[in-house]
Scaffold this motif. Structure first.
Motif, PDB file in Angstrom:
ATOM      1  N   ARG A  34       9.843   4.431   4.762  1.00  0.00           N
ATOM      2  CA  ARG A  34       8.862   4.696   3.156  1.00  0.00           C
ATOM      3  C   ARG A  34       7.945   3.689   2.635  1.00  0.00           C
ATOM      4  O   ARG A  34       6.426   4.137   2.235  1.00  0.00           O
TER       5      ARG A  34
ATOM      6  N   GLU B 226       3.095   4.409   2.589  1.00  0.00           N
ATOM      7  CA  GLU B 226       2.158   4.709   1.871  1.00  0.00           C
ATOM      8  C   GLU B 226       1.587   3.328   1.666  1.00  0.00           C
ATOM      9  O   GLU B 226       0.621   3.260   1.815  1.00  0.00           O
TER      10      GLU B 226
ATOM     11  N   PHE C  31       0.205   7.657   2.439  1.00  0.00           N
ATOM     12  CA  PHE C  31       1.487   8.796   1.756  1.00  0.00           C
ATOM     13  C   PHE C  31       1.683   8.188   0.302  1.00  0.00           C
ATOM     14  O   PHE C  31       1.557   7.298  -0.301  1.00  0.00           O
ATOM     15  N   GLU C  32       2.009  10.025  -0.641  1.00  0.00           N
ATOM     16  CA  GLU C  32       2.513   9.109  -1.857  1.00  0.00           C
ATOM     17  C   GLU C  32       3.361   9.949  -1.907  1.00  0.00           C
ATOM     18  O   GLU C  32       4.401  11.465  -1.629  1.00  0.00           O
ATOM     19  N   ALA C  33       4.350   9.736  -3.096  1.00  0.00           N
ATOM     20  CA  ALA C  33       5.547  10.456  -2.946  1.00  0.00           C
ATOM     21  C   ALA C  33       5.413  11.918  -3.833  1.00  0.00           C
ATOM     22  O   ALA C  33       4.429  12.292  -4.469  1.00  0.00           O
TER      23      ALA C  33
ATOM     24  N   TRP D 177      13.066  10.505   1.062  1.00  0.00           N
ATOM     25  CA  TRP D 177      11.513  10.718   0.487  1.00  0.00           C
ATOM     26  C   TRP D 177      10.760  11.368   0.995  1.00  0.00           C
ATOM     27  O   TRP D 177       9.831  11.283   1.671  1.00  0.00           O
TER      28      TRP D 177
ATOM     29  N   MET E   7       7.163  13.050   0.953  1.00  0.00           N
ATOM     30  CA  MET E   7       5.745  12.690   0.828  1.00  0.00           C
ATOM     31  C   MET E   7       4.268  13.306   1.393  1.00  0.00           C
ATOM     32  O   MET E   7       4.793  14.005   2.112  1.00  0.00           O
TER      33      MET E   7
ATOM     34  N   ARG F 199       0.032  13.339   2.002  1.00  0.00           N
ATOM     35  CA  ARG F 199      -0.769  12.510   2.446  1.00  0.00           C
ATOM     36  C   ARG F 199      -2.131  13.574   2.107  1.00  0.00           C
ATOM     37  O   ARG F 199      -2.152  14.103   2.600  1.00  0.00           O
TER      38      ARG F 199
END
Length: 217
Positions: free
Chosen positions: A174, A178, A182-184, A198, A200, A202
């Motif tokens: 994760r 990031e 990439f984000e949650a 998680w 994710m 982008r």
């Protein structure tokens, strides 16, 4: 010095399956699907083979020239859930998830469940590239091979204004994703009596003008 990458073909199938089997033996999600080291070593490769066959037929497998790392990608249309031909909640005795369980390990309900659960959190509403899996053989991790494999596709996504999506299966991965932008994409998926995953998302670094504001989870 750059990492040489090529697109894998049918002749590379066994290499890719062995690579993924080795790379994911100690992965938290693989350990949940196939609990117990002996059981996992005897059975895990069947799931990796099923994934490889799907992506070779319908997506793209990128492979380093030395065979030490690979990435499995699927191009997902806006109206596709990204995990087979059944949307979350549409359960039948002969959908993709049930068929995979029968082919891989008929008595292991987690083979089927992992597909249903990840389908349930996969965003829809916008076309994107889906990083299904990325694996690096033990002993070669930390050399930047995974970053090179992902980066080659993300560069193309940026040029084309296309988003990307994945599910991270560990805290370590994760954090890597990031750093790549990439984000949650919603709350983590907690597997029953198991680890978390998680989702994710982008956005491309250069996005064409659009009124669309995000995926629908």
């Amino acid at each position: 010095m750059g990492v040489a990458i090529r697109r894998a073909g049918d002749d590379d199938r066994e290499l890719v399956v062995r690579l993924l089997d080795r790379a994911f033996q100690d992965d938290p999600v693989s350990g949940w699907v196939f609990p117990g080291e002996e059981y996992r070593r005897a059975t895990h490769h069947r799931l990796m083979a099923a994934f490889t066959d799907i992506v070779l037929a319908e997506g793209r497998v990128d492979l380093t020239e030395d065979g030490s790392a690979c990435a499995l990608w699927m191009s997902v249309p806006a109206d596709d859930p990204g995990h087979g031909d059944q949307r979350a909640g549409e359960r039948t005795d002969d959908d993709d998830f049930a068929r995979m369980r029968r082919a891989v390990d008929p008595d292991n309900e987690r083979v089927e469940l992992i597909g249903r659960l990840t389908a349930g959190i996969h965003p829809s509403g916008r076309a994107h590239e889906y990083l299904w899996m990325i694996g690096v053989v033990p002993g070669r991790q930390g050399e930047g091979l995974g970053t090179a494999l992902i980066g080659s596709v993300l560069d193309r996504c940026d040029r084309q204004g296309r988003a990307a999506y994945l599910e991270a299966s560990s805290e370590r991965s994760r954090l890597l994703y990031e750093r790549l932008g990439f984000e949650a994409a919603g709350e983590p998926l907690a597997l029953p009596d198991g680890p978390r995953m998680w989702p994710m998302w982008r956005e491309p670094r250069t996005t064409p003008t659009s009124s669309w504001t995000g995926p629908r989870g």
